[in-house]
Design a protein around this motif. Structure first.
Motif, PDB file in Angstrom:
ATOM      1  N   TYR A  38       0.780  -1.100  -0.046  1.00 24.73           N
ATOM      2  CA  TYR A  38       0.074  -0.054  -0.121  1.00 24.73           C
ATOM      3  C   TYR A  38       0.576   1.131   0.284  1.00 24.73           C
ATOM      4  CZ  TYR A  38      -3.826  -2.864   1.460  1.00 24.73           C
ATOM      5  OH  TYR A  38      -5.472  -4.100   1.619  1.00 24.73           O
TER       6      TYR A  38
ATOM      7  N   ARG B 110      -4.058   4.545   3.745  1.00 27.98           N
ATOM      8  CA  ARG B 110      -3.814   3.665   2.344  1.00 27.98           C
ATOM      9  C   ARG B 110      -4.377   4.344   1.759  1.00 27.98           C
ATOM     10  NH1 ARG B 110      -5.532  -1.528   5.328  1.00 27.98           N
ATOM     11  NH2 ARG B 110      -6.878  -0.258   6.107  1.00 27.98           N
ATOM     12  N   LYS B 111      -3.066   5.080   0.419  1.00 25.97           N
ATOM     13  CA  LYS B 111      -4.584   5.588  -0.827  1.00 25.97           C
ATOM     14  C   LYS B 111      -4.987   4.983  -1.542  1.00 25.97           C
ATOM     15  CE  LYS B 111      -2.905   7.287  -5.139  1.00 25.97           C
ATOM     16  NZ  LYS B 111      -1.228   8.038  -5.533  1.00 25.97           N
ATOM     17  N   GLN B 112      -6.212   5.605  -1.836  1.00 26.06           N
ATOM     18  CA  GLN B 112      -7.162   5.118  -2.326  1.00 26.06           C
ATOM     19  C   GLN B 112      -7.345   4.892  -3.994  1.00 26.06           C
ATOM     20  OE1 GLN B 112     -11.583   4.646   0.764  1.00 26.06           O
ATOM     21  NE2 GLN B 112      -9.040   7.124   1.118  1.00 26.06           N
ATOM     22  N   VAL B 113      -6.849   6.070  -4.716  1.00 26.11           N
ATOM     23  CA  VAL B 113      -7.627   5.637  -6.398  1.00 26.11           C
ATOM     24  C   VAL B 113      -5.634   6.256  -5.786  1.00 26.11           C
ATOM     25  CG1 VAL B 113      -8.043   7.221  -7.682  1.00 26.11           C
ATOM     26  CG2 VAL B 113      -9.005   7.652  -5.698  1.00 26.11           C
ATOM     27  N   LEU B 114      -5.535   5.187  -7.285  1.00 24.31           N
ATOM     28  CA  LEU B 114      -4.166   4.912  -7.644  1.00 24.31           C
ATOM     29  C   LEU B 114      -3.993   5.373  -8.942  1.00 24.31           C
ATOM     30  CD1 LEU B 114      -3.778   0.475  -6.332  1.00 24.31           C
ATOM     31  CD2 LEU B 114      -3.043   2.948  -5.337  1.00 24.31           C
TER      32      LEU B 114
ATOM     33  N   GLU C  62       0.931   2.778 -10.579  1.00 27.20           N
ATOM     34  CA  GLU C  62       0.225   2.557  -9.380  1.00 27.20           C
ATOM     35  C   GLU C  62      -0.271   1.186  -9.841  1.00 27.20           C
ATOM     36  OE1 GLU C  62       0.845   5.162  -6.680  1.00 27.20           O
ATOM     37  OE2 GLU C  62      -0.862   5.791  -7.455  1.00 27.20           O
ATOM     38  N   LYS C  63      -1.375   0.937 -10.842  1.00 27.19           N
ATOM     39  CA  LYS C  63      -2.159   0.336 -10.916  1.00 27.19           C
ATOM     40  C   LYS C  63      -2.082   0.152 -12.534  1.00 27.19           C
ATOM     41  CE  LYS C  63      -7.232  -1.001 -10.541  1.00 27.19           C
ATOM     42  NZ  LYS C  63      -8.547  -1.431  -9.713  1.00 27.19           N
TER      43      LYS C  63
ATOM     44  N   ASP D 217      -6.653  -5.993 -12.941  1.00 22.06           N
ATOM     45  CA  ASP D 217      -8.128  -6.572 -12.107  1.00 22.06           C
ATOM     46  C   ASP D 217      -8.327  -8.128 -13.211  1.00 22.06           C
ATOM     47  OD1 ASP D 217      -6.798  -5.873  -9.966  1.00 22.06           O
ATOM     48  OD2 ASP D 217      -8.735  -3.900  -9.866  1.00 22.06           O
TER      49      ASP D 217
ATOM     50  N   SER E 205      -5.374  -0.814  -3.500  1.00 24.22           N
ATOM     51  CA  SER E 205      -5.864   0.092  -2.946  1.00 24.22           C
ATOM     52  C   SER E 205      -6.719   0.276  -1.648  1.00 24.22           C
ATOM     53  CB  SER E 205      -6.694   0.758  -4.013  1.00 24.22           C
ATOM     54  OG  SER E 205      -7.658   1.366  -3.993  1.00 24.22           O
TER      55      SER E 205
ATOM     56  N   GLU F 252      -4.565  11.707  -4.991  1.00 31.28           N
ATOM     57  CA  GLU F 252      -5.808  11.807  -4.356  1.00 31.28           C
ATOM     58  C   GLU F 252      -6.368  13.493  -4.689  1.00 31.28           C
ATOM     59  OE1 GLU F 252      -6.922   7.406  -2.574  1.00 31.28           O
ATOM     60  OE2 GLU F 252      -4.744   9.182  -1.575  1.00 31.28           O
TER      61      GLU F 252
END
Length: 534
Positions: A329, A346-350, A355-356, A361, A378, A404
């Motif tokens: 995270y 913990r960062k929510q919007v990657l 990062e994503k 997924d 996330s 974010e």
């Protein structure tokens, strides 16, 4: 080729679109001054004029407008892609052209929606353009969420953002611009037949302007009184100005941390702050998921020898499981003077790609194909960091990481659920090098202070490290691309109530869905032709 040639005629017809798009793009390049507001208002007026003059424009004009906006405001994008992607120049140019083309489709889609809306009350009250723009600002997927209202943050109109958000402010700006152009058109001999009457246009434009000035005056008076009576907080923020290529590698982790320690010792000994803040990724050590204590003076102690609470950007490691390798995270930790850890947030919007990976997924092997083996998670439903001061006060700090602070609901939803006294953004914008991008980031982030009516603290690696008050004014800062520490005693703890904090973007999204439904399904009633009698 003669000037009467169709190609020249087409270029001339597209030139107002290019002018409006370039004007809006330039407003982002040099933000925070009167010029940026003038350029934005000019773009809105030119755009309103085009739509009133052409009534039902084609699609090439909006696309040219989008190209003008994106090429100008993101002029730094090509050099960033080339420097950090590792691809050849032709491939990088292809990526940039693809980005500009895709982002320009926002305005093509906006034009399509405008054409569907341009009837009935939307046409008669000149609501088609502002409503179509409003819907696309809310729903069109973008990597960088540029908004029409961003560069006018220093105007009274900006204070309306605490009602329904920054997109709502942009809607007001475009409607007011449309009505102003309608008033100007009535001075001509033959204005378009569908325009509202001169009296109605003047009434709406004048009423909007008066309401904006009254509301802005009331809110400023209320907030100035609240600021005077609020509890102060002494904040120190360190800006390390690390190099994105040379410094962010494993064997320089301790060198980087020591650089931050040097500036921290100096500012703490001189000013005795209530809280010390380091930016995103400032501490390169991994902290285990669930770790609640750091041994003071140990290897993972970011500030050995200093007895002051600190918020720093670090990394939370989730140990290897049956599902695969370790996961991480991007986190913000609060360490009290005792070594007790609060959080992490913990960062929510990657961030896309770095990062994503998009669709990663759904297709887990996709990131590996592109050399992206580093896996970030996330954060789930996060809570504010709670700072316990020496005088017994407890301060709830609503944190965000990286970009974010460009997304309004990240802060508003946490305040709505858990409360909050301050909002905090930890960022590392050195990937954008010495360009206007760091100032653009700050400009867009400053709207979160208006929406929530709380002080915003932005701690960054290379700028802009700053304090923004609840009116959106930057009251303390360090010059970007320099190292040093900012000590501010201008921060106040506020718990102001705003409509936006209570409802978030839900009313705006609901209104946008109604607009879309109107565009898709509403049909003007059939009017039977009048019978002509001999």
């Amino acid at each position: 080729m003669k000037f009467g040639h169709p190609i020249w005629q087409r270029c001339l017809s597209l030139s107002p679109w290019a002018l409006a798009g370039t004007s809006l793009g330039c407003a982002y390049v040099a933000p925070w001054n009167a010029l940026s507001a003038v350029l934005t208002i000019t773009a809105a007026l030119v755009l309103a004029t085009i739509y009133i003059r052409e009534n039902r424009p084609g699609y090439w004009g909006p696309f040219v407008f989008g190209v003008g906006v994106n090429v100008t405001n993101a002029y730094w994008f090509p050099m960033v892609v080339e420097k950090f992607s590792g691809y050849s120049s032709p491939v990088c140019m292809l990526i940039v052209l693809l980005y500009v083309g895709l982002m320009s489709l926002q305005f093509v889609a906006m034009n399509w929606l405008y054409l569907r809306l341009h009837r009935g009350i939307f046409r008669n009250l000149l609501l088609s353009l502002p409503s179509a723009w409003f819907v696309l600002e809310l729903f069109f997927p973008r990597m960088f969420p540029w908004l029409l209202a961003n560069p006018i943050i220093g105007t009274p109109l900006a204070q309306t953002a605490d009602l329904f958000g920054t997109q709502f402010t942009g809607w007001i700006l475009l409607w007011l611009s449309s009505m102003t152009v309608a008033v100007a058109y009535h001075w001509r001999t033959n204005p378009p037949a569908y325009l509202p009457s001169l009296r109605l246009s003047v009434s709406i434009a004048g009423s909007l302007a008066a309401l904006i000035l009254i509301y802005a005056g009331i809110r400023e008076h209320q907030l100035q009184q609240a600021i005077v009576s609020a509890e102060p907080l002494r904040i120190a923020m360190v800006q390390g100005n690390l190099d994105p290529i040379r410094d962010f590698i494993d064997h320089r982790i301790r060198v980087n941390v020591e650089k931050y320690r040097v500036f921290s010792r100096d500012v703490v000994h001189r000013t005795q702050p209530d809280l010390l803040i380091w930016p995103e990724s400032s501490v390169g050590f991994d902290y285990l998921d669930g770790e609640r204590y750091i041994e003071r003076g140990g290897t993972k102690d970011p500030i050995p020898g200093l007895r002051v609470p600190i918020i720093f950007g670090g990394q939370t490691r989730v140990p290897r499981s049956e599902a695969g390798g370790d996961r991480f995270y991007n986190s913000a930790y609060l360490m009290h003077a005792s070594g007790e850890l609060e959080g992490p947030y913990r960062k929510q919007v990657l961030f896309p790609f770095s990062e994503k990976f998009p669709m990663g997924d759904v297709f887990p092997s996709l990131p590996t194909l592109f050399g992206r083996n580093y896996r970030l998670l996330s954060g789930p439903d996060e809570k504010p960091l709670e700072l316990k001061l020496a005088d017994g006060r407890s301060v709830k700090i609503v944190a965000g990481i990286c970009y974010e602070d460009l997304w309004p609901d990240v802060y508003a939803s946490m305040i709505r659920k858990h409360g909050g006294d301050l909002i905090l953004a930890l960022s590392n914008d050195n990937w954008f090098m010495r360009s206007a991008a760091s100032r653009q980031h700050h400009l867009m982030a400053a709207w979160r202070a208006i929406e929530t009516r709380r002080y915003l603290l932005r701690a960054t690696n290379n700028g802009l490290t700053a304090v923004v008050d609840p009116l959106g004014r930057t009251v303390d800062w360090i010059e970007p691309f320099k190292h040093g520490a900012l000590m501010s005693n201008k921060v106040r703890l506020l718990q102001a109530n705003t409509l936006f904090v209570h409802v978030g973007q839900r009313p705006a999204q609901g209104a946008a869905l109604i607009v879309i439904a109107f565009a898709l399904f509403w049909r003007e009633p059939y009017r039977k032709p009048a019978r002509i009698t001999p």
